[in-house]
Design a protein around this motif. Sequence first.
Motif, PDB file in Angstrom:
ATOM      1  N   GLN A  34      42.039 -31.060  27.325  1.00 45.65           N
ATOM      2  CA  GLN A  34      40.943 -32.019  27.302  1.00 45.65           C
ATOM      3  C   GLN A  34      41.211 -33.198  26.367  1.00 45.65           C
ATOM      4  OE1 GLN A  34      37.948 -31.353  29.262  1.00 45.65           O
ATOM      5  NE2 GLN A  34      39.515 -29.997  30.093  1.00 45.65           N
ATOM      6  N   ASP A  35      41.718 -32.920  25.166  1.00 43.71           N
ATOM      7  CA  ASP A  35      41.867 -33.945  24.130  1.00 43.71           C
ATOM      8  C   ASP A  35      43.338 -34.370  24.020  1.00 43.71           C
ATOM      9  OD1 ASP A  35      41.924 -35.517  21.826  1.00 43.71           O
ATOM     10  OD2 ASP A  35      40.597 -34.187  20.687  1.00 43.71           O
ATOM     11  N   GLN A  36      43.706 -35.382  24.773  1.00 41.16           N
ATOM     12  CA  GLN A  36      45.101 -35.814  24.799  1.00 41.16           C
ATOM     13  C   GLN A  36      45.512 -36.542  23.516  1.00 41.16           C
ATOM     14  OE1 GLN A  36      45.745 -37.720  28.596  1.00 41.16           O
ATOM     15  NE2 GLN A  36      45.459 -35.796  29.671  1.00 41.16           N
ATOM     16  N   THR A  37      44.568 -37.158  22.843  1.00 39.68           N
ATOM     17  CA  THR A  37      44.877 -37.809  21.564  1.00 39.68           C
ATOM     18  C   THR A  37      45.287 -36.770  20.524  1.00 39.68           C
ATOM     19  OG1 THR A  37      43.314 -39.589  22.048  1.00 39.68           O
ATOM     20  CG2 THR A  37      43.953 -39.305  19.736  1.00 39.68           C
ATOM     21  N   GLU A  38      44.531 -35.681  20.448  1.00 36.38           N
ATOM     22  CA  GLU A  38      44.878 -34.604  19.515  1.00 36.38           C
ATOM     23  C   GLU A  38      46.181 -33.932  19.926  1.00 36.38           C
ATOM     24  OE1 GLU A  38      44.698 -31.764  16.343  1.00 36.38           O
ATOM     25  OE2 GLU A  38      44.098 -33.839  16.634  1.00 36.38           O
ATOM     26  N   THR A 115      34.886 -18.443  40.460  1.00 35.80           N
ATOM     27  CA  THR A 115      35.715 -18.208  39.281  1.00 35.80           C
ATOM     28  C   THR A 115      35.508 -16.781  38.779  1.00 35.80           C
ATOM     29  OG1 THR A 115      34.042 -19.086  37.780  1.00 35.80           O
ATOM     30  CG2 THR A 115      35.716 -20.626  38.556  1.00 35.80           C
ATOM     31  N   LYS A 116      36.558 -16.210  38.261  1.00 34.13           N
ATOM     32  CA  LYS A 116      36.541 -14.876  37.672  1.00 34.13           C
ATOM     33  C   LYS A 116      37.418 -14.889  36.435  1.00 34.13           C
ATOM     34  CE  LYS A 116      34.145 -12.728  40.859  1.00 34.13           C
ATOM     35  NZ  LYS A 116      32.816 -12.271  40.598  1.00 34.13           N
ATOM     36  N   LYS A 168      36.687 -24.118  34.958  1.00 35.48           N
ATOM     37  CA  LYS A 168      36.334 -23.564  33.644  1.00 35.48           C
ATOM     38  C   LYS A 168      37.469 -23.815  32.658  1.00 35.48           C
ATOM     39  CE  LYS A 168      32.569 -21.511  35.237  1.00 35.48           C
ATOM     40  NZ  LYS A 168      31.243 -21.943  34.879  1.00 35.48           N
ATOM     41  N   ILE A 169      37.100 -23.869  31.380  1.00 37.88           N
ATOM     42  CA  ILE A 169      38.068 -23.913  30.290  1.00 37.88           C
ATOM     43  C   ILE A 169      37.676 -22.841  29.276  1.00 37.88           C
ATOM     44  CG2 ILE A 169      38.664 -26.346  30.593  1.00 37.88           C
ATOM     45  CD1 ILE A 169      36.829 -27.002  28.214  1.00 37.88           C
ATOM     46  N   VAL A 170      38.612 -22.491  28.404  1.00 36.32           N
ATOM     47  CA  VAL A 170      38.353 -21.485  27.375  1.00 36.32           C
ATOM     48  C   VAL A 170      38.588 -22.133  26.015  1.00 36.32           C
ATOM     49  CG1 VAL A 170      38.928 -19.188  26.509  1.00 36.32           C
ATOM     50  CG2 VAL A 170      39.095 -19.662  28.965  1.00 36.32           C
ATOM     51  N   MET A 180      33.582 -22.051  29.373  1.00 39.96           N
ATOM     52  CA  MET A 180      32.595 -23.080  29.661  1.00 39.96           C
ATOM     53  C   MET A 180      33.058 -23.954  30.820  1.00 39.96           C
ATOM     54  SD  MET A 180      33.184 -25.503  26.310  1.00 39.96           S
ATOM     55  CE  MET A 180      32.512 -27.010  26.942  1.00 39.96           C
ATOM     56  N   ASN A 181      32.142 -24.736  31.366  1.00 41.81           N
ATOM     57  CA  ASN A 181      32.498 -25.664  32.431  1.00 41.81           C
ATOM     58  C   ASN A 181      33.467 -26.712  31.908  1.00 41.81           C
ATOM     59  OD1 ASN A 181      30.871 -24.421  34.375  1.00 41.81           O
ATOM     60  ND2 ASN A 181      29.101 -25.649  33.819  1.00 41.81           N
ATOM     61  N   ASN A 182      34.399 -27.095  32.748  1.00 42.91           N
ATOM     62  CA  ASN A 182      35.372 -28.117  32.414  1.00 42.91           C
ATOM     63  C   ASN A 182      34.740 -29.487  32.628  1.00 42.91           C
ATOM     64  OD1 ASN A 182      37.485 -29.920  32.284  1.00 42.91           O
ATOM     65  ND2 ASN A 182      38.826 -28.772  33.662  1.00 42.91           N
ATOM     66  N   PRO A 183      34.516 -30.252  31.557  1.00 41.11           N
ATOM     67  CA  PRO A 183      33.877 -31.562  31.718  1.00 41.11           C
ATOM     68  C   PRO A 183      34.736 -32.562  32.474  1.00 41.11           C
ATOM     69  CG  PRO A 183      34.565 -31.244  29.452  1.00 41.11           C
ATOM     70  CD  PRO A 183      34.807 -29.945  30.155  1.00 41.11           C
TER      71      PRO A 183
END
Length: 187
Positions: A34-38, A115-116, A168-170, A180-183
């Motif tokens: 999600q955070d490509q800068t980090e 999803t599972k 989903k992401i973890v 949680m849902n992947n924004p």
Amino acid sequence: MLPEGVLINGLTGEVSPGTGKYTKRLSELREIFQDQTELDRLVEVEGDPVVYEVIEYRKEGSDLFFGTTTMEPGKVSGEFFMTRGHFHQRRDMGEVYYTQSGHGVLLLESRKGETKVVRMDPGVCAFIPPDWAHRSINVGSEKLVFVWVCNVDAGHDYGDILKHGMRKIVVDRDGKDTIMNNPHYSL
């Protein structure tokens, strides 16, 4: 073709004899976090850490092959280190993951959007049905090592996951792995 015993180290993921190996570094997984800068900062500061390594055993002429995936612990802005995730090119072929050590989450998604999650703890053997995308995520503080078994003709299809993401992401929320849902997911 003759039978053969293959030694697998459940703590390191070493396979002997092994017939192939590849490593994925954080910079090669830029599209899935999600955070490509980090991510870019971590690559610069930590020297582009290894996220996971795959070692395979393939016997010429066999319909099956197997190997190990060894995942390092780590996070990018709270999102745990993970594999790229893929469907199989052959939509009629599944796979098996058998966790040797460490703790993880196997995130699965059907093409219809279901999803599972299967916990990846030592001794858990996960069945991945045909035509389900799968991604492994190391949610522990130590290496996650698992053995996989698949048909040699299954192939890997990374395209849909790279283009759309998974639904989903973890992430780490207050010291717990949280799904949680992947924004950034897109249809």
